[in-house]
Design an enzyme around this catalytic site. Structure first.
Site, PDB file in Angstrom:
ATOM      1  N   HIS A 156      36.430  12.976 114.004  1.00  0.00           N
ATOM      2  CA  HIS A 156      36.146  13.817 112.838  1.00  0.00           C
ATOM      3  C   HIS A 156      35.764  15.230 113.262  1.00  0.00           C
ATOM      4  O   HIS A 156      35.521  15.500 114.434  1.00  0.00           O
ATOM      5  CB  HIS A 156      35.120  13.167 111.918  1.00  0.00           C
TER       6      HIS A 156
ATOM      7  N   ASP B 173      34.369   9.532 118.266  1.00  0.00           N
ATOM      8  CA  ASP B 173      33.561  10.367 117.377  1.00  0.00           C
ATOM      9  C   ASP B 173      33.032  11.488 118.259  1.00  0.00           C
ATOM     10  O   ASP B 173      33.708  12.484 118.498  1.00  0.00           O
ATOM     11  CB  ASP B 173      32.459   9.492 116.764  1.00  0.00           C
TER      12      ASP B 173
ATOM     13  N   HIS C 265      22.107  15.514 114.932  1.00  0.00           N
ATOM     14  CA  HIS C 265      22.071  15.986 113.543  1.00  0.00           C
ATOM     15  C   HIS C 265      21.010  17.062 113.268  1.00  0.00           C
ATOM     16  O   HIS C 265      20.634  17.276 112.113  1.00  0.00           O
ATOM     17  CB  HIS C 265      21.884  14.822 112.554  1.00  0.00           C
TER      18      HIS C 265
ATOM     19  N   GLU D 299      33.231  12.809 107.587  1.00  0.00           N
ATOM     20  CA  GLU D 299      32.783  11.548 108.187  1.00  0.00           C
ATOM     21  C   GLU D 299      31.293  11.399 107.991  1.00  0.00           C
ATOM     22  O   GLU D 299      30.785  10.318 107.718  1.00  0.00           O
ATOM     23  CB  GLU D 299      33.125  11.530 109.686  1.00  0.00           C
ATOM     24  N   GLU D 300      30.580  12.523 108.141  1.00  0.00           N
ATOM     25  CA  GLU D 300      29.117  12.460 108.092  1.00  0.00           C
ATOM     26  C   GLU D 300      28.596  11.936 106.759  1.00  0.00           C
ATOM     27  O   GLU D 300      27.539  11.325 106.687  1.00  0.00           O
ATOM     28  CB  GLU D 300      28.505  13.833 108.381  1.00  0.00           C
TER      29      GLU D 300
ATOM     30  N   ASP E 157      28.162  15.989 118.228  1.00  0.00           N
ATOM     31  CA  ASP E 157      28.653  15.211 117.099  1.00  0.00           C
ATOM     32  C   ASP E 157      29.227  16.113 116.040  1.00  0.00           C
ATOM     33  O   ASP E 157      28.468  16.735 115.285  1.00  0.00           O
ATOM     34  CB  ASP E 157      27.485  14.390 116.532  1.00  0.00           C
TER      35      ASP E 157
END
Ligand SMILES: *[C@@H]1O[C@H](CO)[C@@H](O)[C@H](O)[C@H]1NC(C)=O
Ligand SMILES: *[C@@H]1O[C@H](CO)[C@@H](O)[C@H](O)[C@H]1NC(C)=O
Ligand SMILES: *[C@@H]1O[C@H](CO)[C@@H](O)[C@H](O)[C@H]1NC(C)=O
Ligand SMILES: *[C@@H]1O[C@H](CO)[C@@H](O)[C@H](O)[C@H]1NC(C)=O
Ligand SMILES: *[C@@H]1O[C@H](CO)[C@@H](O)[C@H](O)[C@H]1NC(C)=O
Ligand SMILES: *[C@@H]1O[C@H](CO)[C@@H](O)[C@H](O)[C@H]1NC(C)=O
Length: 714
Positions: free
Chosen positions: A354, A430, A514, A401-402, A364
């Site tokens: 993603h 990922d 994140h 995706e998140e 990420d």
């Protein structure tokens, strides 16, 4: 280690089958006009070693720098820019597919303690020495996507990691969390389930923080890799896959009319939370702990040395948590590149990663995107030197995706039947790099292929050995994990439609996850200073894809699947010990499955027979038929009804835990039923367990029939 083949139970026991087998043998090996040398590539293709030699860490690092120049949450302008960048960087025919989906954004967040009075700023503060500090304010404020809008003023309770067992513990200690604001730590289960478990326990609102003990075990960024005290883990609390307003179907941008489910219904079904929540920092978590009195929390619930003693509450501290979100339809974009197969263009090997990120997304997910683009460049160089894959390769770059695997799920739902009949394998990466150490999870027929590939790629942290060597050095068997957990884009492929799948990365977890600190500078300093892990990820990902796309006979081994099925039953057996249920139907069908797997391995050997070391030209229709059985056996584990309470999940062998979307389970439907039966201890509940055992046994039986093929056996 390579799975040991079980001694062959005679698969050709009836004269009819023997005749069948003999005919196959004649057609493939004796028929004179077929005795020409095969021209297609196989596992020893020189292009595959060439692919490995073409790696470029400069390319990977420059893609990562470009992709992470701005925070790029799904559907934002920066995300669109990143999509254009991926589109123009793919050296193959590429295109974008857009869907209109329900996303969620914060409008108002407020948190205060009434006594002692304290207002929290809810802002992450970057160190000035972080080169990305001036752009950090462009990131979405810290929030939980799809959190419930509302204002709650209530005393605090502390619930450790917010797992079901933590609430059981609180109950047994006499703590009633009903009507309180639960303070829970991040780290063991999916955050959406922390909120759901709290809600089920009666909480009025939930605060989830990153405890120093888990996220700040050493120097914090930018001096070290750990999460600074103001760092916050954003994330989704959606407890389903895909656009919540189009469950099971999809809505393209520009489509006139789409059926939509409204928000109240989604909340009623438990897919979106019904109580407000906010993620908060380690510092704010500690501040709140100081306001909680009452019983001292159990020893293992405490924080690190130097933290205040944690109590359970309720109160005396009272917080006011106010959250207002905007759930709104937005356009998301998946980007695809297609390399059409020469011999079997209608068989797809799908690679996916993603693109959307909560902040800069250096780990990420864009370490994966950088690897994907670097991999694509290498394939393009192969193509220029004459390589054409046997099967079609599709490179996918997902959006949103998140929020809940939305881009990938919408695509799989839209193309469900086509993918069901054509997809060979889905290979997910990922985040390619969290740190050192290769790890992979897969459906078991792919174990052997992963192991072979790992023996061909150098360990980026120790070039004197291969990934395989370091992979086994920490373990006595090669630790291929299983894909029950729902954490990334493999879930729609495997759990919804039964496509054999792999998920891989370097490293497991990283503390700045994140937060705004997941930037290029973190990656360059701590994640992958030489970008050698990025290229190693691309190497093994690409090599596995090349084998699946080029090998005449698909490199699937179902004997390995059979032993994993058996291992899973052992776990179930332990969980159900002392109960009236019988696992023999399942054991029996696994025996049949093992025989079918052994038989198809023998057929592969016959078909792959060489003449003085030279592969013979194969009967293409036999080859196709055999490969189709190998592909479709996994589909047999899909059950139309799905798992109870989460019907979108249809795979009866690998699925998520009901109480933790990140938790992987074997035989999830049996597992659920056992938990329920243990709770109720009634005849009916145990009868339900027996039903689930029969249901799984029937799926395994279907898979054996697919492997055997019906041509000679109707
Ligand atoms: C917990 O508190 C709520 C209301 O505050 C009450 O209705 C409920 O009965 C309590 N539960 C227990 C187990 O005491
Ligand atoms: C809680 O905070 C919100 C936002 O700051 C405020 O509007 C509301 O009046 C507060 N509620 C109480 C009961 O203090
Ligand atoms: C919610 O977001 C949409 C854009 O997607 C915007 O048009 C609308 O004004 C927002 N609502 C509020 C209350 O800000
Ligand atoms: C070895 O791998 C297995 C399977 O992933 C795992 O359960 C086990 O904990 C590992 N053992 C060690 C010593 O790492
Ligand atoms: C690529 O790797 C080499 C060493 O193998 C290293 O010298 C170089 O700095 C790396 N390039 C980047 C961009 O990290
Ligand atoms: C379950 O029920 C049976 C009788 O129906 C009883 O003998 C047994 O002790 C119960 N087990 C538990 C754990 O309550």
């Amino acid at each position: 280690m390579k799975p040991i083949l079980n001694p062959a139970t005679s698969a050709f026991s009836t004269p009819l089958l023997l005749l069948c087998f003999f005919t196959l043998y004649l057609v493939t090996t004796i028929s004179p006009f077929l005795l020409t040398i095969s021209t297609t590539t196989s596992s020893s293709s020189p292009y595959h070693s060439l692919f490995l030699s073409l790696s470029s860490n400069t390319s990977a690092s420059s893609h990562l720098r470009r992709l992470t120049s701005l925070p790029h949450i799904a559907s934002s302008d920066a995300d669109s820019l990143a999509a254009s960048y991926v589109l123009s960087s793919f050296p193959f025919p590429s295109h974008t597919t857009s869907y209109s989906v329900l996303l969620s954004f914060p409008l108002l967040r407020s948190l205060s303690l009434s006594s002692p009075p304290f207002h929290f700023s809810l802002t992450e503060i970057p160190a000035p020495s972080d080169p990305y500090s001036s752009l950090a304010s462009l990131a979405v404020p810290t929030f939980h996507a799809y959190a419930h809008s509302g204002s709650v003023t209530a005393p605090l309770t502390y619930a450790y990691y917010g797992r079901v067992e933590d609430f059981d513990e609180l109950r047994s200690l006499g703590i009633n969390v009903t009507g309180t604001v639960v303070l829970a730590r991040y780290g063991k289960i999916f955050r959406g389930d922390i909120v759901k478990n709290s809600q089920d326990a009666g909480a009025a609102a939930v605060l989830v923080y990153s405890d120093y003990q888990d996220y700040a075990q050493g120097d914090v960024f930018p001096d070290g890799q750990w999460l600074p005290e103001t760092g916050v883990q954003r994330g989704s609390t959606l407890r389903m896959q895909g656009d919540p307003s189009t469950p099971g179907w999809s809505c393209r941008v520009g489509e006139e009319e789409c059926e939509r489910v409204d928000k109240e219904e989604i909340v009623r079904q438990g897919f979106m939370p019904a109580v407000p929540s906010l993620p908060i920092s380690g510092k704010d978590g500690e501040e709140l702990h100081k306001a909680i009195g009452g019983q001292v929390a159990p020893d293992d619930w405490q924080g690190r040395e130097g933290s205040p003693v944690y109590h359970l509450g309720p109160g005396p501290g009272v917080v006011n948590l106010t959250y207002l979100g905007n759930e709104t339809l937005r356009k998301i974009q998946n980007v695809f590149a297609v390399i059409e197969g020469k011999e079997e263009p209608d068989r797809y090997v799908v690679l996916g990663n993603h693109r959307d990120a909560w902040t800069f997304g250096a780990v990420d997910p864009n370490s994966g995107t950088a690897s994907l683009l670097e991999l694509a460049e290498r394939l393009f160089k192969l193509q220029k030197r004459g390589w054409r894959p046997r099967r079609t390769i599709i490179l996918c770059n997902w959006d949103a995706e998140e929020y809940g695997l939305i881009g990938s799920t919408e695509w799989v739902e839209e193309n469900r039947e086509v993918l069901t009949s054509r997809a060979v394998t889905y290979l997910n990466v990922d985040s390619a790099v969290h740190g050192p150490g290769y790890r992979a999870s897969a459906t078991p027929q792919l174990d052997a292929l992963l192991i072979e590939a790992s023996k061909m790629v150098k360990d980026p942290d120790n070039p004197s050995q291969t990934i395989y060597d370091s992979w086994i050095s920490s373990n006595d068997s090669v630790p291929v994990g299983r894909l029950g957990g729902g954490g990334s884009d493999h879930a729609p492929f495997l759990q919804h439609i039964g496509v054999p799948s792999v998920d891989m990365a370097f490293g497991t977890g990283y503390p700045v996850y994140h937060s705004i600190f997941d930037d290029y500078s973190w990656m360059q300093k701590f994640g992958d200073p030489m970008f050698q892990r990025h290229v190693a990820a691309a190497s093994i990902w690409g090599l596995v894809a090349l084998r699946l796309a080029d090998d005449e006979i698909l490199p699937f081994d179902y004997v390995s699947y059979a032993s994993e099925l058996k291992r899973g039953v052992k776990t179930i057996e332990e969980a159900a010990a002392g109960s009236p249920v019988s696992l023999s139907p399942l054991y029996k069908s696994i025996e049949e499955f093992n025989a079918a797997a052994t038989k198809i391995n023998d057929e592969k050997k016959v078909l792959g027979k060489k003449f003085w070391g030279i592969p013979l030209r194969k009967d293409q229709s036999k080859l196709r038929e055999l490969n189709d059985r190998l592909i479709m056996a996994e589909r047999a584990f899909i059950d139309g009804q799905g798992l109870s309470g989460r019907e979108w999940h249809k795979h009866l062998i690998y699925g998520t835990s009901k109480y933790d979307d990140y938790g992987a389970k074997s035989y999830p439907s049996i597992d659920d039923a056992i938990i329920e039966a243990k709770k109720l201890n009634s005849t009916d509940a145990w009868r339900m367990v027996q039903h689930e055992i029969y249901r799984a046994a029937r799926a395994v039986k279907q898979a054996s029939l697919v492997l055997n093929g019906l041509t000679c056996n109707v």
